[in-house]
Design a protein around this motif. Structure first.
Motif, PDB file in Angstrom:
ATOM      1  N   ASP A 177      -5.666   7.104  -8.344  1.00  0.00           N
ATOM      2  CA  ASP A 177      -6.129   7.163  -6.953  1.00  0.00           C
ATOM      3  C   ASP A 177      -6.326   5.756  -6.386  1.00  0.00           C
ATOM      4  O   ASP A 177      -5.935   5.464  -5.248  1.00  0.00           O
ATOM      5  CB  ASP A 177      -7.436   7.955  -6.873  1.00  0.00           C
ATOM      6  CG  ASP A 177      -7.217   9.441  -7.156  1.00  0.00           C
ATOM      7  OD1 ASP A 177      -6.104   9.928  -6.889  1.00  0.00           O
ATOM      8  OD2 ASP A 177      -8.153  10.098  -7.641  1.00  0.00           O
ATOM      9  N   SER A 178      -6.943   4.873  -7.169  1.00  0.00           N
ATOM     10  CA  SER A 178      -7.121   3.484  -6.719  1.00  0.00           C
ATOM     11  C   SER A 178      -5.776   2.788  -6.574  1.00  0.00           C
ATOM     12  O   SER A 178      -5.557   2.002  -5.639  1.00  0.00           O
ATOM     13  CB  SER A 178      -7.998   2.718  -7.718  1.00  0.00           C
ATOM     14  OG  SER A 178      -9.296   3.266  -7.772  1.00  0.00           O
ATOM     15  N   SER A 179      -4.865   3.075  -7.499  1.00  0.00           N
ATOM     16  CA  SER A 179      -3.534   2.480  -7.419  1.00  0.00           C
ATOM     17  C   SER A 179      -2.848   2.884  -6.124  1.00  0.00           C
ATOM     18  O   SER A 179      -2.277   2.050  -5.414  1.00  0.00           O
ATOM     19  CB  SER A 179      -2.699   2.915  -8.622  1.00  0.00           C
ATOM     20  OG  SER A 179      -1.381   2.433  -8.513  1.00  0.00           O
ATOM     21  N   LEU A 180      -2.899   4.173  -5.793  1.00  0.00           N
ATOM     22  CA  LEU A 180      -2.256   4.659  -4.581  1.00  0.00           C
ATOM     23  C   LEU A 180      -2.872   4.006  -3.342  1.00  0.00           C
ATOM     24  O   LEU A 180      -2.158   3.606  -2.408  1.00  0.00           O
ATOM     25  CB  LEU A 180      -2.397   6.178  -4.502  1.00  0.00           C
ATOM     26  CG  LEU A 180      -1.732   6.865  -3.318  1.00  0.00           C
ATOM     27  CD1 LEU A 180      -0.226   6.625  -3.322  1.00  0.00           C
ATOM     28  CD2 LEU A 180      -2.019   8.368  -3.331  1.00  0.00           C
ATOM     29  N   LYS A 181      -4.191   3.860  -3.347  1.00  0.00           N
ATOM     30  CA  LYS A 181      -4.897   3.264  -2.201  1.00  0.00           C
ATOM     31  C   LYS A 181      -4.382   1.851  -1.919  1.00  0.00           C
ATOM     32  O   LYS A 181      -4.061   1.513  -0.768  1.00  0.00           O
ATOM     33  CB  LYS A 181      -6.395   3.241  -2.493  1.00  0.00           C
ATOM     34  CG  LYS A 181      -7.213   2.430  -1.501  1.00  0.00           C
ATOM     35  CD  LYS A 181      -8.661   2.336  -1.947  1.00  0.00           C
ATOM     36  CE  LYS A 181      -9.450   1.366  -1.070  1.00  0.00           C
ATOM     37  NZ  LYS A 181     -10.859   1.233  -1.539  1.00  0.00           N
ATOM     38  N   TYR A 182      -4.273   1.004  -2.956  1.00  0.00           N
ATOM     39  CA  TYR A 182      -3.888  -0.386  -2.730  1.00  0.00           C
ATOM     40  C   TYR A 182      -2.378  -0.541  -2.540  1.00  0.00           C
ATOM     41  O   TYR A 182      -1.936  -1.460  -1.843  1.00  0.00           O
ATOM     42  CB  TYR A 182      -4.401  -1.261  -3.871  1.00  0.00           C
ATOM     43  CG  TYR A 182      -5.901  -1.477  -3.785  1.00  0.00           C
ATOM     44  CD1 TYR A 182      -6.428  -2.327  -2.823  1.00  0.00           C
ATOM     45  CD2 TYR A 182      -6.768  -0.794  -4.629  1.00  0.00           C
ATOM     46  CE1 TYR A 182      -7.793  -2.520  -2.720  1.00  0.00           C
ATOM     47  CE2 TYR A 182      -8.144  -0.977  -4.535  1.00  0.00           C
ATOM     48  CZ  TYR A 182      -8.654  -1.826  -3.570  1.00  0.00           C
ATOM     49  OH  TYR A 182      -9.996  -2.018  -3.458  1.00  0.00           O
ATOM     50  N   TYR A 183      -1.583   0.344  -3.116  1.00  0.00           N
ATOM     51  CA  TYR A 183      -0.150   0.325  -2.815  1.00  0.00           C
ATOM     52  C   TYR A 183       0.076   0.634  -1.326  1.00  0.00           C
ATOM     53  O   TYR A 183       0.926   0.020  -0.671  1.00  0.00           O
ATOM     54  CB  TYR A 183       0.592   1.347  -3.667  1.00  0.00           C
ATOM     55  CG  TYR A 183       1.074   0.827  -4.996  1.00  0.00           C
ATOM     56  CD1 TYR A 183       1.661  -0.436  -5.110  1.00  0.00           C
ATOM     57  CD2 TYR A 183       0.965   1.601  -6.149  1.00  0.00           C
ATOM     58  CE1 TYR A 183       2.106  -0.914  -6.318  1.00  0.00           C
ATOM     59  CE2 TYR A 183       1.406   1.129  -7.377  1.00  0.00           C
ATOM     60  CZ  TYR A 183       1.980  -0.127  -7.454  1.00  0.00           C
ATOM     61  OH  TYR A 183       2.433  -0.595  -8.656  1.00  0.00           O
ATOM     62  N   GLN A 184      -0.700   1.609  -0.812  1.00  0.00           N
ATOM     63  CA  GLN A 184      -0.553   1.968   0.606  1.00  0.00           C
ATOM     64  C   GLN A 184      -0.997   0.816   1.509  1.00  0.00           C
ATOM     65  O   GLN A 184      -0.402   0.570   2.556  1.00  0.00           O
ATOM     66  CB  GLN A 184      -1.359   3.232   0.901  1.00  0.00           C
ATOM     67  CG  GLN A 184      -0.724   4.486   0.284  1.00  0.00           C
ATOM     68  CD  GLN A 184      -1.617   5.716   0.412  1.00  0.00           C
ATOM     69  OE1 GLN A 184      -2.832   5.609   0.581  1.00  0.00           O
ATOM     70  NE2 GLN A 184      -1.006   6.892   0.310  1.00  0.00           N
TER      71      GLN A 184
END
Length: 616
Positions: A177-184
């Motif tokens: 979830d954190s990965s997706l947040k910062y990729y976005q």
């Protein structure tokens, strides 16, 4: 895939050398530093480090030299020396040492620009991500991102890369979830900056996260978009195949098996065209899984065997590179020691010349002592050089002769696992017998080589005896049989009965192993390698013939000479140490024989060895 791209992009702005770096680096290393003043010496050391960013051993050696030479108050150069050392140790996987140097860089570089400090914080954050400390990963990347908030366009690009690297750190530690947040976040800012290349790469990364989260339709759309863009660019086969493999995984999860297989086949074709061994290995494993899923175990086994062959080839290359790195460290240290000795001798000679008028008698005595010293030194150097050359040859022989038998065990172990998984246990007894025979042959080979090596005193022991060629040829076929099977090459021997030669046994076995090993190396699948021998005019004429790629005419004149240490890749990417044929030539002559070669490109090669027959 993402770490390599983003990190290289960031460092390109600060550390990367220009084209022609290899020639420049060799020239810089040849400079005698001791005769220079402080500023010139520091300038040369920094230039060497700039051009050796892809050579970890040289970076570590000259990074420490820069630390030793830089004055305590010289903060900028001490900063960069620590940054280079941190990068080199990170590349080698020594994360704790890398962190020590990077923290030292922050300590001595506190008065430098925010951009330099931000770069170090990014590297530290990446290291904490690799060791699984996500709290410190986030802390140092947030510091880095804050230091890039200057409004400068180039800093904005660096900020996007920092967000992407932070997201990847979370991804690698399963914080999806954190990965997706910062990729976005990274994607949003990349779009704002109108950096299409960055945007598409980050979109592909987001697709990989969504695939892990189970958002398969969205992952399919994002990966397909990134793949279409990268394919249109056509200049990054590694990234293209990576996207294809991830998209194939999405199809597999959606039970679209045919689409998944077609995509992996397309990726494998591209990987074969570009010679990407790691991607060929991964793709072969995926094809094996797909065929296992549909119950086609024959094709599954074929692709699994291809996966094993390429994976073992990559491991062998890594091992050989490790040996080459150790040798590089030794040669670099030896070269600097020689420079120091020459400099010291030059200073002594200058002092003697200044005092020659007042101390003529002393000079005569000293001249005699120096003459005797150089005579002794020359003799010792010749002995050391002879011992060192002999040692190098023994290591090359042992490495060359053991590499083939040892590599076959990787394939056997994976075959056992595969047979157990597929419950085809009736073949395990056959494999067990093969292992017993291979272990016994390998143990005997190692005992013989080590015993032979311990007997040498600066030269190769040559103890000729009566040898049966038929037995030796059969032993070679057994020893290298698994290597031949791995390449689907027919290996056979046909030697006249009771044919005996008068030669040293270990040298003769080394001659045959090297020639047969080379024949297998340069023979493609479904080829043949044949050993034959007969008596002609008082000599045993041994022929090792293959149906391989042949030898270009341009290389024939230098084939048996110690002209360099470069080796040639085989038909399946195999790599040797570059000394095989030269040692064969030397050993044949030491046993009173001769060697010739008959070859034509694409038509195969035949090596003809003539050895004296044993007396009745």
């Amino acid at each position: 895939m993402t770490t390599r791209y983003t990190l290289l992009l960031l460092l390109t702005l600060l550390l990367s050398p220009s084209a022609g770096a290899s020639d420049t680096l060799d020239s810089l290393k040849g400079i005698h530093l001791q005769s220079m003043d402080y500023e010139e010496k520091i300038k040369v050391l920094k230039s060497i480090l700039l051009h050796s960013v892809n050579d970890d051993d040289s970076t570590i050696f000259y990074g420490n030299r820069l630390l030793e030479e830089a004055r305590e108050a010289d903060h900028p150069n001490r900063f960069w020396a620590n940054v280079y050392l941190g990068q080199a140790y990170k590349s080698q996987g020594s994360y704790e040492s890398a962190l020590e140097y990077l923290f030292e860089a922050l300590r001595v570089g506190e008065h430098l620009t925010k951009k330099d400090v931000a770069m170090v914080n990014s590297l530290i954050g990446t290291l904490y991500g690799k060791i699984g400390d996500v709290e410190k990963l986030a802390h140092y990347f947030n510091l880095c991102i804050g230091q890039y908030e200057t409004g400068d366009h180039q800093d904005s690009v660096r900020q996007v890369i920092a967000y992407n690297n932070l997201a990847e750190g979370y991804y690698n530690n399963d914080y999806l979830d954190s990965s997706l947040k910062y990729y976005q976040k990274a994607e949003f800012f990349a779009q704002e900056l109108k950096r299409e290349y960055l945007t598409k790469v980050i979109t592909g990364n987001i697709g990989m996260v969504n695939a892990r989260l189970g958002n398969l339709d969205l992952a399919e759309e994002q990966l397909a978009d990134a793949l279409e863009y990268k394919s249109s660019m056509g200049n990054d086969a590694g990234t293209i195949t990576t996207y294809q493999f991830h998209l194939a995984d999405v199809y597999f999860q959606k039970n679209q098996i045919n689409q998944a297989r077609e995509l992996v086949e397309e990726a494998l074709e591209l990987a074969h065209q570009r010679g990407l061994k790691e991607q060929i290995s991964d793709g072969s494993l995926k094809m094996s899984e797909l065929y296992t899923h549909v119950g086609d175990f024959e094709k599954a086994l074929q692709f699994y065997q291809q996966h094993i062959v390429y994976r073992d080839s990559i491991r062998n290359l890594a091992m050989i590179q490790s040996l080459a790195d150790m040798r590089t460290r030794y040669e670099v240290g030896q070269k600097q020691a020689e420079v120091d000795v020459l400099t010291a001798e030059k200073r002594i000679q200058q002092l003697i010349m200044l005092a020659i008028g007042a101390f003529a008698l002393v000079l005569v005595v000293l001249a005699g002592i120096i003459y005797k010293y150089y005579q002794t030194k020359s003799r010792i150097n010749r002995e050391l050089e002879s011992l060192n050359q002999t040692k190098d040859k023994f290591f090359s022989i042992i490495s060359h002769d053991l590499r083939g038998p040892v590599s076959s065990f990787f394939g056997i172990s994976r075959m056992i696992k595969f047979l157990v998984q597929t419950k085809e246990t009736e073949q395990l007894m056959v494999i067990a017998d093969d292992i017993d025979e291979s272990v016994e042959r390998l143990s005997n080979l190692l005992d013989n080589l080590l015993t032979w090596a311990m007997q040498q005193q600066g030269h190769f022991p040559n103890n000729p005896e009566k040898l049966r060629l038929e037995e030796m040829a059969d032993e070679i076929v057994k020893t290298l049989g698994n290597m031949a099977k791995a390449k689907n090459v027919e290996l056979s021997a046909r030697v006249a009965e009771n044919l005996e030669v008068w030669a040293d046994k270990n040298m003769t076995m080394t001659i045959l192993r090297n020639l047969v090993n080379n024949a297998l190396k340069f023979t493609p699948e479904k080829g043949q390698v044949r050993i034959s021998a007969k008596a002609v005019n008082g000599l045993a004429v041994i022929r090792i013939a293959d149906s391989g790629v042949g030898i270009p005419k341009s290389k024939l004149d230098m084939l048996f000479k110690f002209h360099d240490k470069k080796s040639t890749y085989g038909t399946a990417g195999e790599k040797g140490l570059g000394l095989g044929l030269q040692l064969v030539h030397e050993f044949v002559e030491m046993n009173g024989g001769s060697i010739d070669v008959e070859t034509a490109e694409s038509m195969g090669t035949t090596f003809i060895v003539r050895l004296p027959l044993a007396p009745s």
